[in-house]
Design a protein around this motif. Structure first.
Motif, PDB file in Angstrom:
ATOM      1  N   PHE A 124       0.815  -1.211   0.000  1.00 11.40           N
ATOM      2  CA  PHE A 124       0.000   0.000   0.000  1.00 11.40           C
ATOM      3  C   PHE A 124       0.848   1.260   0.000  1.00 11.40           C
ATOM      4  O   PHE A 124       0.341   2.352   0.117  1.00 11.40           O
ATOM      5  N   SER A 125       2.160   1.100  -0.124  1.00  8.73           N
ATOM      6  CA  SER A 125       3.002   2.292  -0.035  1.00  8.73           C
ATOM      7  C   SER A 125       3.579   2.687  -1.386  1.00  8.73           C
ATOM      8  O   SER A 125       4.277   3.668  -1.501  1.00  8.73           O
ATOM      9  N   LEU A 171      -5.709  -8.020   5.514  1.00 10.92           N
ATOM     10  CA  LEU A 171      -4.581  -7.235   6.023  1.00 10.92           C
ATOM     11  C   LEU A 171      -4.434  -7.531   7.502  1.00 10.92           C
ATOM     12  O   LEU A 171      -5.435  -7.555   8.214  1.00 10.92           O
ATOM     13  N   THR A 172      -3.221  -7.730   7.960  1.00 10.06           N
ATOM     14  CA  THR A 172      -3.074  -8.033   9.379  1.00 10.06           C
ATOM     15  C   THR A 172      -3.370  -6.778  10.199  1.00 10.06           C
ATOM     16  O   THR A 172      -3.181  -5.647   9.740  1.00 10.06           O
ATOM     17  N   GLU A 173      -3.827  -7.027  11.411  1.00  7.05           N
ATOM     18  CA  GLU A 173      -4.117  -5.929  12.325  1.00  7.05           C
ATOM     19  C   GLU A 173      -2.886  -5.047  12.483  1.00  7.05           C
ATOM     20  O   GLU A 173      -2.969  -3.824  12.436  1.00  7.05           O
ATOM     21  N   SER A 174      -1.710  -5.664  12.622  1.00  9.14           N
ATOM     22  CA  SER A 174      -0.511  -4.853  12.867  1.00  9.14           C
ATOM     23  C   SER A 174      -0.130  -4.012  11.652  1.00  9.14           C
ATOM     24  O   SER A 174       0.294  -2.870  11.800  1.00  9.14           O
ATOM     25  N   SER A 175      -0.304  -4.533  10.434  1.00  9.40           N
ATOM     26  CA  SER A 175       0.050  -3.708   9.277  1.00  9.40           C
ATOM     27  C   SER A 175      -0.968  -2.590   9.086  1.00  9.40           C
ATOM     28  O   SER A 175      -0.626  -1.493   8.654  1.00  9.40           O
ATOM     29  N   LEU A 176      -2.223  -2.835   9.458  1.00 12.07           N
ATOM     30  CA  LEU A 176      -3.223  -1.764   9.419  1.00 12.07           C
ATOM     31  C   LEU A 176      -2.839  -0.626  10.348  1.00 12.07           C
ATOM     32  O   LEU A 176      -2.925   0.543  10.000  1.00 12.07           O
ATOM     33  N   MET A 177      -2.387  -1.009  11.553  1.00 15.35           N
ATOM     34  CA  MET A 177      -2.060   0.002  12.559  1.00 15.35           C
ATOM     35  C   MET A 177      -0.799   0.771  12.173  1.00 15.35           C
ATOM     36  O   MET A 177      -0.717   1.973  12.376  1.00 15.35           O
ATOM     37  N   THR A 178       0.168   0.075  11.595  1.00 17.38           N
ATOM     38  CA  THR A 178       1.422   0.729  11.213  1.00 17.38           C
ATOM     39  C   THR A 178       1.208   1.755  10.105  1.00 17.38           C
ATOM     40  O   THR A 178       1.809   2.816  10.084  1.00 17.38           O
ATOM     41  N   ALA A 180      -1.751   3.132   9.265  1.00 18.59           N
ATOM     42  CA  ALA A 180      -3.153   3.526   9.421  1.00 18.59           C
ATOM     43  C   ALA A 180      -3.594   4.676   8.506  1.00 18.59           C
ATOM     44  O   ALA A 180      -4.561   4.534   7.766  1.00 18.59           O
ATOM     45  N   LYS A 181      -2.846   5.779   8.539  1.00 25.48           N
ATOM     46  CA  LYS A 181      -3.279   6.973   7.794  1.00 25.48           C
ATOM     47  C   LYS A 181      -3.428   6.690   6.311  1.00 25.48           C
ATOM     48  O   LYS A 181      -4.420   7.000   5.693  1.00 25.48           O
ATOM     49  N   LYS A 182      -2.369   6.084   5.741  1.00 25.12           N
ATOM     50  CA  LYS A 182      -2.354   5.808   4.318  1.00 25.12           C
ATOM     51  C   LYS A 182      -3.431   4.787   3.948  1.00 25.12           C
ATOM     52  O   LYS A 182      -4.058   4.873   2.908  1.00 25.12           O
ATOM     53  N   LEU A 187      -8.249   1.637   1.442  1.00 25.10           N
ATOM     54  CA  LEU A 187      -9.284   0.641   1.710  1.00 25.10           C
ATOM     55  C   LEU A 187     -10.666   1.157   1.309  1.00 25.10           C
ATOM     56  O   LEU A 187     -11.491   0.419   0.787  1.00 25.10           O
ATOM     57  N   LYS A 188     -10.900   2.437   1.544  1.00 26.81           N
ATOM     58  CA  LYS A 188     -12.197   2.998   1.158  1.00 26.81           C
ATOM     59  C   LYS A 188     -12.390   2.919  -0.355  1.00 26.81           C
ATOM     60  O   LYS A 188     -13.484   2.614  -0.831  1.00 26.81           O
ATOM     61  N   ARG A 189     -11.305   3.187  -1.105  1.00 29.13           N
ATOM     62  CA  ARG A 189     -11.429   3.117  -2.568  1.00 29.13           C
ATOM     63  C   ARG A 189     -11.616   1.671  -3.031  1.00 29.13           C
ATOM     64  O   ARG A 189     -12.408   1.390  -3.923  1.00 29.13           O
ATOM     65  N   LEU A 190     -10.884   0.739  -2.409  1.00 20.73           N
ATOM     66  CA  LEU A 190     -11.047  -0.674  -2.770  1.00 20.73           C
ATOM     67  C   LEU A 190     -12.464  -1.140  -2.459  1.00 20.73           C
ATOM     68  O   LEU A 190     -13.076  -1.894  -3.202  1.00 20.73           O
ATOM     69  N   LYS A 191     -12.969  -0.660  -1.349  1.00 18.62           N
ATOM     70  CA  LYS A 191     -14.322  -0.979  -0.903  1.00 18.62           C
ATOM     71  C   LYS A 191     -15.348  -0.458  -1.915  1.00 18.62           C
ATOM     72  O   LYS A 191     -16.344  -1.099  -2.213  1.00 18.62           O
ATOM     73  N   MET A 192     -15.062   0.739  -2.471  1.00 18.39           N
ATOM     74  CA  MET A 192     -15.951   1.311  -3.475  1.00 18.39           C
ATOM     75  C   MET A 192     -15.984   0.466  -4.736  1.00 18.39           C
ATOM     76  O   MET A 192     -16.984   0.414  -5.447  1.00 18.39           O
ATOM     77  N   LEU A 193     -14.874  -0.213  -5.007  1.00 21.14           N
ATOM     78  CA  LEU A 193     -14.845  -1.142  -6.147  1.00 21.14           C
ATOM     79  C   LEU A 193     -15.702  -2.379  -5.858  1.00 21.14           C
ATOM     80  O   LEU A 193     -16.001  -3.153  -6.760  1.00 21.14           O
TER      81      LEU A 193
END
Ligand code: C2E
Ligand code: MG
Ligand code: MG
Ligand code: MG
Length: 309
Positions: A124-125, A171-178, A180-182, A187-193
């Motif tokens: 995601f980076s 996505l693992t909880e820890s990678s989400l937290m690390t 988070a901002k990005k 995720l919102k855009r993927l969700k829109m798909l």
């Protein structure tokens, strides 16, 4: 005397460190060529719904068939792919392969079978700076800051004519937290798909469910660490029960990872857990074997029996 011992220890460590560094370099080089040499494969582990005992989807788990080594588990090479950035290419291959598999099952009589795919935070980076990509996205009126990952995922779905709700990203909880901002925006855009989002290894990352709810998630997977002792350790039982209840009150589906015994299954069903995944039902299997399992009803029967007992 102690000086000499110190020197020997030093020499020992450097020799050892050299050997390790060399092995790591060899592994990195081998990984660089692994994609074009077709050495990666996906295995698939079913997820089973706890009312009717039906398979509701499968998780794709990558294996590296390294010549001379056999199947290398992901824990030994995913971190290297992440460090070298190779995870982006390999991650795209995983999504493409999963989408082709969905299409194959649809045409091969199995029907619509959702696949969930694991995604590293690192994927995601990579904001795409490719000029062609930026041009194409702008022509289509899409967000020009799209990730390479989003573009490749959208393309894989389109080229295989797959309904996006058949693809789930873990996505693992820890990678989400690390990240988070990005991550929230992506995720919102993927969700829109229409893609479904799942939080993997939940419970190990020190975040509250309320915080997690900021992400547009559909599924929460309770980490195997809690399931392992869920019938013997009261604390793990309490945590598992609390996660299930909170997830449901937030309208999120719950999957228990690593279910190995019928006792664990019964506990989880009594607590209202939606789905289970684990060796009790099936190990991750190669494509041909999972296809066979999905086609015949035997395994389903076995599970239905243990649900009834
Ligand atoms: P995960 O996503 O949490 O996957 C579950 C892991 O638990 C898998 O290990 C699976 O084989 C194992 N497992 C399933 N049921 C049981 C059980 O009943 N008992 C036990 N002891 N283990 C069980 P695996 O395949 O070695 O994968 C390990 C991790 O590697 C995955 O954890 C995931 O985080 C990562 N991974 C796998 N494939 C990919 C991929 O394509 N991309 C990325 N980025 N990561 C991947
Ligand atoms: Mg997973
Ligand atoms: Mg997991
Ligand atoms: Mg795990």
């Amino acid at each position: 005397r102690s000086k000499k011992a110190g020197r020997d220890t030093y020499r020992f460590f450097t020799a050892e460190m050299n050997a390790r560094a060399i092995r790591k370099l060899e592994q990195e080089n081998a990984l660089r060529n692994a994609l074009e040499r077709n050495e990666f494969v996906l295995h698939y582990q079913p997820k089973v719904e706890l009312h009717k005992g039906e398979i509701t989807g499968v998780e794709a788990l990558i294996r590296w068939n390294r010549p001379g080594y056999g199947f290398v588990p992901p824990s030994e090479f995913i971190p290297v792919l992440e460090q070298t950035g190779l995870i982006n290419q390999v991650g795209t291959w995983v999504i493409e392969t999963a989408c082709k598999q969905i299409a194959e099952w649809r045409h091969g009589g199995i029907g619509e079978m959702p696949i969930s795919v694991n995604v590293s935070g690192r994927q995601f980076s990579q904001i795409t700076l490719n000029r062609d990509v930026i041009r194409i996205t702008e022509e289509n009126g899409v967000h020009p800051q799209l990730l390479e990952f989003e573009l490749q995922t959208e393309r894989a779905l389109r080229e295989n004519s797959i309904d996006s709700d058949l693809l789930e990203l873990e996505l693992t909880e820890s990678s989400l937290m690390t990240h988070a901002k990005k991550t929230v925006g992506v995720l919102k855009r993927l969700k829109m798909l229409g893609i479904r989002i799942s939080i993997d290894d939940f419970g190990t990352g020190y975040s509250s469910l309320a915080y997690v709810k900021r992400f547009p998630i559909d599924v929460l997977k309770i980490d195997r660490a809690f399931i392992m002792n869920v019938t013997t350790n009261p604390a793990d039982a309490a945590i598992t029960t609390a996660i299930i209840d909170m997830a449901h009150s937030l309208d999120v589906k719950v999957v228990a990872e690593g279910v190995e015994t019928v006792e664990q299954l019964v506990f989880l069903r009594e607590r209202g857990c939606d789905e289970i995944q684990g060796y009790y039902f099936a190990r991750p299997l190669p494509s041909t074997e999972i296809s066979r399992l999905l086609l015949n009803g035997k395994e389903r029967l076995r599970l239905a029996q243990s649900l009834a007992s």
